[in-house]
Design a protein around this motif. Structure first.
Motif, PDB file in Angstrom:
ATOM      1  N   TYR A  44     -43.457-124.365  10.789  1.00 28.69           N
ATOM      2  CA  TYR A  44     -43.499-124.601  12.235  1.00 28.69           C
ATOM      3  C   TYR A  44     -42.101-124.908  12.770  1.00 28.69           C
ATOM      4  O   TYR A  44     -41.674-124.346  13.797  1.00 28.69           O
ATOM      5  N   GLU A  45     -41.373-125.783  12.101  1.00 31.32           N
ATOM      6  CA  GLU A  45     -40.045-126.170  12.571  1.00 31.32           C
ATOM      7  C   GLU A  45     -39.069-124.998  12.501  1.00 31.32           C
ATOM      8  O   GLU A  45     -38.174-124.875  13.345  1.00 31.32           O
ATOM      9  N   SER A  46     -39.257-124.132  11.501  1.00 32.76           N
ATOM     10  CA  SER A  46     -38.392-122.949  11.437  1.00 32.76           C
ATOM     11  C   SER A  46     -38.671-121.999  12.588  1.00 32.76           C
ATOM     12  O   SER A  46     -37.763-121.328  13.095  1.00 32.76           O
ATOM     13  N   PHE A  47     -39.929-121.936  13.022  1.00 30.53           N
ATOM     14  CA  PHE A  47     -40.283-121.094  14.165  1.00 30.53           C
ATOM     15  C   PHE A  47     -39.623-121.590  15.451  1.00 30.53           C
ATOM     16  O   PHE A  47     -39.002-120.830  16.187  1.00 30.53           O
ATOM     17  N   SER A  88     -51.279-127.440  14.009  1.00 30.67           N
ATOM     18  CA  SER A  88     -52.611-128.049  13.991  1.00 30.67           C
ATOM     19  C   SER A  88     -53.063-128.248  12.556  1.00 30.67           C
ATOM     20  O   SER A  88     -52.575-127.576  11.637  1.00 30.67           O
ATOM     21  N   ALA A  89     -54.004-129.171  12.370  1.00 27.42           N
ATOM     22  CA  ALA A  89     -54.567-129.422  11.037  1.00 27.42           C
ATOM     23  C   ALA A  89     -56.084-129.398  11.130  1.00 27.42           C
ATOM     24  O   ALA A  89     -56.676-129.870  12.118  1.00 27.42           O
ATOM     25  N   LEU A  90     -56.728-128.837  10.106  1.00 25.68           N
ATOM     26  CA  LEU A  90     -58.185-128.763  10.075  1.00 25.68           C
ATOM     27  C   LEU A  90     -58.773-130.111   9.656  1.00 25.68           C
ATOM     28  O   LEU A  90     -58.188-130.830   8.849  1.00 25.68           O
ATOM     29  N   PRO A  91     -59.952-130.453  10.192  1.00 29.15           N
ATOM     30  CA  PRO A  91     -60.654-131.637   9.675  1.00 29.15           C
ATOM     31  C   PRO A  91     -61.130-131.375   8.253  1.00 29.15           C
ATOM     32  O   PRO A  91     -61.484-130.254   7.908  1.00 29.15           O
ATOM     33  N   ARG A  92     -61.115-132.409   7.428  1.00 30.09           N
ATOM     34  CA  ARG A  92     -61.600-132.237   6.057  1.00 30.09           C
ATOM     35  C   ARG A  92     -63.080-131.891   6.046  1.00 30.09           C
ATOM     36  O   ARG A  92     -63.820-132.350   6.914  1.00 30.09           O
ATOM     37  N   PRO A 116     -44.707-117.280  29.872  1.00 28.27           N
ATOM     38  CA  PRO A 116     -44.917-116.024  29.154  1.00 28.27           C
ATOM     39  C   PRO A 116     -46.267-116.029  28.456  1.00 28.27           C
ATOM     40  O   PRO A 116     -46.733-117.054  27.959  1.00 28.27           O
ATOM     41  N   LEU A 117     -46.899-114.854  28.414  1.00 30.27           N
ATOM     42  CA  LEU A 117     -48.323-114.763  28.099  1.00 30.27           C
ATOM     43  C   LEU A 117     -48.599-114.643  26.599  1.00 30.27           C
ATOM     44  O   LEU A 117     -49.122-113.636  26.119  1.00 30.27           O
ATOM     45  N   TRP A 118     -48.279-115.720  25.843  1.00 26.52           N
ATOM     46  CA  TRP A 118     -48.563-115.725  24.419  1.00 26.52           C
ATOM     47  C   TRP A 118     -48.564-117.160  23.899  1.00 26.52           C
ATOM     48  O   TRP A 118     -47.996-118.059  24.508  1.00 26.52           O
ATOM     49  N   GLU A 119     -49.232-117.342  22.751  1.00 29.81           N
ATOM     50  CA  GLU A 119     -49.237-118.618  22.036  1.00 29.81           C
ATOM     51  C   GLU A 119     -49.312-118.319  20.540  1.00 29.81           C
ATOM     52  O   GLU A 119     -49.838-117.282  20.125  1.00 29.81           O
ATOM     53  N   MET A 120     -48.819-119.264  19.719  1.00 30.97           N
ATOM     54  CA  MET A 120     -48.976-119.169  18.279  1.00 30.97           C
ATOM     55  C   MET A 120     -49.305-120.548  17.717  1.00 30.97           C
ATOM     56  O   MET A 120     -48.683-121.537  18.097  1.00 30.97           O
ATOM     57  N   HIS A 121     -50.307-120.607  16.833  1.00 24.16           N
ATOM     58  CA  HIS A 121     -50.761-121.859  16.238  1.00 24.16           C
ATOM     59  C   HIS A 121     -50.615-121.781  14.719  1.00 24.16           C
ATOM     60  O   HIS A 121     -51.206-120.904  14.083  1.00 24.16           O
ATOM     61  N   VAL A 122     -49.830-122.685  14.153  1.00 22.37           N
ATOM     62  CA  VAL A 122     -49.714-122.825  12.704  1.00 22.37           C
ATOM     63  C   VAL A 122     -50.758-123.862  12.274  1.00 22.37           C
ATOM     64  O   VAL A 122     -50.771-124.986  12.776  1.00 22.37           O
ATOM     65  N   ILE A 123     -51.648-123.477  11.367  1.00 23.97           N
ATOM     66  CA  ILE A 123     -52.808-124.310  11.036  1.00 23.97           C
ATOM     67  C   ILE A 123     -52.796-124.644   9.553  1.00 23.97           C
ATOM     68  O   ILE A 123     -52.843-123.748   8.698  1.00 23.97           O
ATOM     69  N   GLU A 124     -52.737-125.926   9.235  1.00 25.82           N
ATOM     70  CA  GLU A 124     -52.737-126.370   7.846  1.00 25.82           C
ATOM     71  C   GLU A 124     -54.055-127.079   7.533  1.00 25.82           C
ATOM     72  O   GLU A 124     -54.865-127.332   8.414  1.00 25.82           O
ATOM     73  N   GLU A 127     -58.679-126.096   2.244  1.00 27.04           N
ATOM     74  CA  GLU A 127     -58.861-126.720   0.942  1.00 27.04           C
ATOM     75  C   GLU A 127     -58.290-125.895  -0.209  1.00 27.04           C
ATOM     76  O   GLU A 127     -58.030-126.430  -1.286  1.00 27.04           O
ATOM     77  N   ASP A 128     -58.077-124.598   0.002  1.00 28.29           N
ATOM     78  CA  ASP A 128     -57.492-123.775  -1.059  1.00 28.29           C
ATOM     79  C   ASP A 128     -55.967-123.672  -0.934  1.00 28.29           C
ATOM     80  O   ASP A 128     -55.336-122.851  -1.596  1.00 28.29           O
ATOM     81  N   ASN A 129     -55.392-124.508  -0.036  1.00 27.07           N
ATOM     82  CA  ASN A 129     -53.934-124.616   0.162  1.00 27.07           C
ATOM     83  C   ASN A 129     -53.316-123.413   0.875  1.00 27.07           C
ATOM     84  O   ASN A 129     -52.084-123.357   1.018  1.00 27.07           O
ATOM     85  N   ARG A 130     -54.136-122.472   1.314  1.00 29.89           N
ATOM     86  CA  ARG A 130     -53.571-121.396   2.124  1.00 29.89           C
ATOM     87  C   ARG A 130     -53.203-121.932   3.513  1.00 29.89           C
ATOM     88  O   ARG A 130     -53.655-122.994   3.932  1.00 29.89           O
ATOM     89  N   LEU A 131     -52.400-121.169   4.210  1.00 28.27           N
ATOM     90  CA  LEU A 131     -51.920-121.510   5.547  1.00 28.27           C
ATOM     91  C   LEU A 131     -52.423-120.449   6.516  1.00 28.27           C
ATOM     92  O   LEU A 131     -52.446-119.261   6.181  1.00 28.27           O
ATOM     93  N   ALA A 132     -52.848-120.847   7.692  1.00 25.96           N
ATOM     94  CA  ALA A 132     -53.317-119.892   8.702  1.00 25.96           C
ATOM     95  C   ALA A 132     -52.387-119.905   9.910  1.00 25.96           C
ATOM     96  O   ALA A 132     -51.862-120.960  10.293  1.00 25.96           O
TER      97      ALA A 132
END
Length: 455
Positions: A44-47, A88-92, A116-124, A127-132
């Motif tokens: 996120y910070e790199s973005f 953002s972070a998912l609830p357990r 500008p007409l866009w958004e991006m959400h980094v979601i952590e 449970e399988d440690n993947r990133l969305a």
């Protein structure tokens, strides 16, 4: 600043709280080896540190509350990245179910026309440690093919590369943007004769299409679809479901039957829709009709705006036999494609507009409740990357598209190919399409039935 093309402006003119007009993508990544617990925050910070921006990502309506804001864009020179990019972070326990619920809520909200007409959400928090990453952008700015091309430019085939740009970073091969200072008179003169010829051909083409339909041709025209539970007024909330299938499974069915891969995709969807509607006691006697987008871009066209038409296909949901259903679909697609090849690109776009005309009519209060629909559902197959891709070492592990649903068309199925896989994204109106995730089970069952019948 510049005026939008008419087809792009439609997506702004038709937008309301019940009808957000953005498209999106949910991308899953496997972090690189050695990534720590703060990997999502680091990404996120790199973005937000990458301030150089492609013009497309600066576009906003010139006057958000006026009519001009629906047809003209201006370049925003001060883009607030901390607004557009969010962590953002998912609830357990962070299951895919919770991820899909979060993405469904975000996809149902409107983009702010003052920005500008866009958004991006980094979601952590999976449970399988993947990133969305969920990324949405207004459909007035680009079509699905352009969006995928821009995404692919940000990724690398090298898992060791660590210099990948943000999606909004400028690229060497820039897509055309909708912001331009004005028309090119020389280009207009050069294309004038061809344009006049094409426009002159629009009326005969429309008549030809209607005549073929009236003669019982296999080429489908508008207003031939049955009414279904999907052809109703909708609200603003969305449901989203996603799943991946190996492309080899569908290719084997296509090879065994002498059909195209996309014919098998449509047959897989048709079988799933048939079972879902039977489950809801809502299967029409006549077959469902799907709208299938086809690209009109020439080879080498880098994208920008929208360059698509629509053909209609008989899904044969009245047939219980999966092979007969596939044969009917393949025949219907062949007939429609041959017809589209016989006309010019401008005429093809006009035919698409005729096929999609009920979308505009459905915005008239009460129309969707009683009128005969042109089609029941939209199914789109967008070609994606053919090899594994990485973002600064994180491997792309899912590329799920989210699309638009409207009054009269409460369900959309869009899929993307990815390095030997097909990633399906199902977007539905939350109220009108209950238990949307059941369609994923039916898709698997439908493909299994095709495999058994053609083994």
């Amino acid at each position: 600043m510049g005026f939008l093309a008419p087809i792009d402006s439609v997506f702004l003119l038709g937008e309301s709280r019940e009808h957000p007009m953005h498209v999106g993508g949910m991308h899953l990544y496997v972090p690189p080896e050695g990534a720590g617990p703060d990997y999502a925050r680091e990404m996120y910070e790199s973005f937000i540190a990458q301030h150089e921006m492609h013009p497309l990502y600066r576009n906003r309506p010139v006057n958000p509350v006026g009519t001009l804001g629906n047809i003209r864009m201006v370049q925003d020179q001060d883009v607030d990245l901390e607004y557009h990019v969010r962590l953002s972070a998912l609830p357990r326990p962070g299951r895919v179910r919770e991820l899909l619920a979060l993405v469904s809520r975000i996809h149902g909200t409107l983009l702010d026309r003052h920005r500008p007409l866009w958004e991006m959400h980094v979601i952590e928090g999976l449970e399988d440690n993947r990133l969305a990453i969920y990324h949405k952008i207004h459909h007035s700015l680009l079509d699905g093919i352009t969006a995928l091309k821009m995404l692919e430019r940000t990724l690398s085939t090298d898992p060791d590369a660590r210099d990948c740009p943000a999606p909004w970073s400028p690229h060497e091969k820039r897509p055309r943007t909708n912001s331009r200072s004005g028309p090119n008179p020389l280009a207009l003169l050069r294309s004038g004769a061809d344009l006049i010829g094409d426009v002159a051909g629009l009326a005969p083409t429309a008549v030809r299409l209607a005549n073929q339909a009236l003669r019982g041709s296999d080429v489908l025209g508008p207003m031939q679809a049955p009414r279904s539970m999907f052809n109703v007024p909708i609200g603003g909330a969305r449901r989203f479901a996603a799943q991946t299938w190996p492309m080899d499974r569908l290719s084997s069915v296509a090879k065994a039957t002498g059909t195209k891969l996309n014919d098998v995709v449509l047959a897989m969807c048709a079988g799933a829709l048939r079972e879902y509607l039977l489950e809801q006691s809502a299967l029409p006697d006549d077959p469902l009709i799907t709208a299938v987008p086809v690209s009109l871009r020439a080879p080498g066209d880098q994208g920008g705006g929208n360059a698509v038409s629509i053909i209609l296909c008989n899904l044969a949901t009245d047939q219980a036999d999966p092979v007969r259903r596939l044969e009917t679909i393949a025949h219907s697609m062949r007939q429609s494609k041959e017809f589209m090849r016989s006309v010019t690109p401008l005429q093809a776009m006009a035919i698409g507009a005729v096929n999609m005309s009920s979308i505009a009519l459905n915005q008239i209060p009460g129309y969707a409740r009683f009128a005969q629909p042109s089609f029941n559902i939209l199914i789109s197959n967008v070609p994606g990357p053919t090899e594994d891709l990485f973002y600064n070492g994180a491997r792309l592990d899912g590329l799920y598209p989210l699309s638009i649903v409207l009054d009269g068309f409460a369900l959309n199925i869009t899929l993307t190919s990815r390095a030997g896989y097909l990633d399906f994204g199902l977007t539905g109106d939350r109220h009108s399409v209950p238990h949307l995730q059941r369609l994923l089970t039916h898709l698997e069952d439908s493909l299994t039935d095709l495999e058994k019948a053609t083994a």
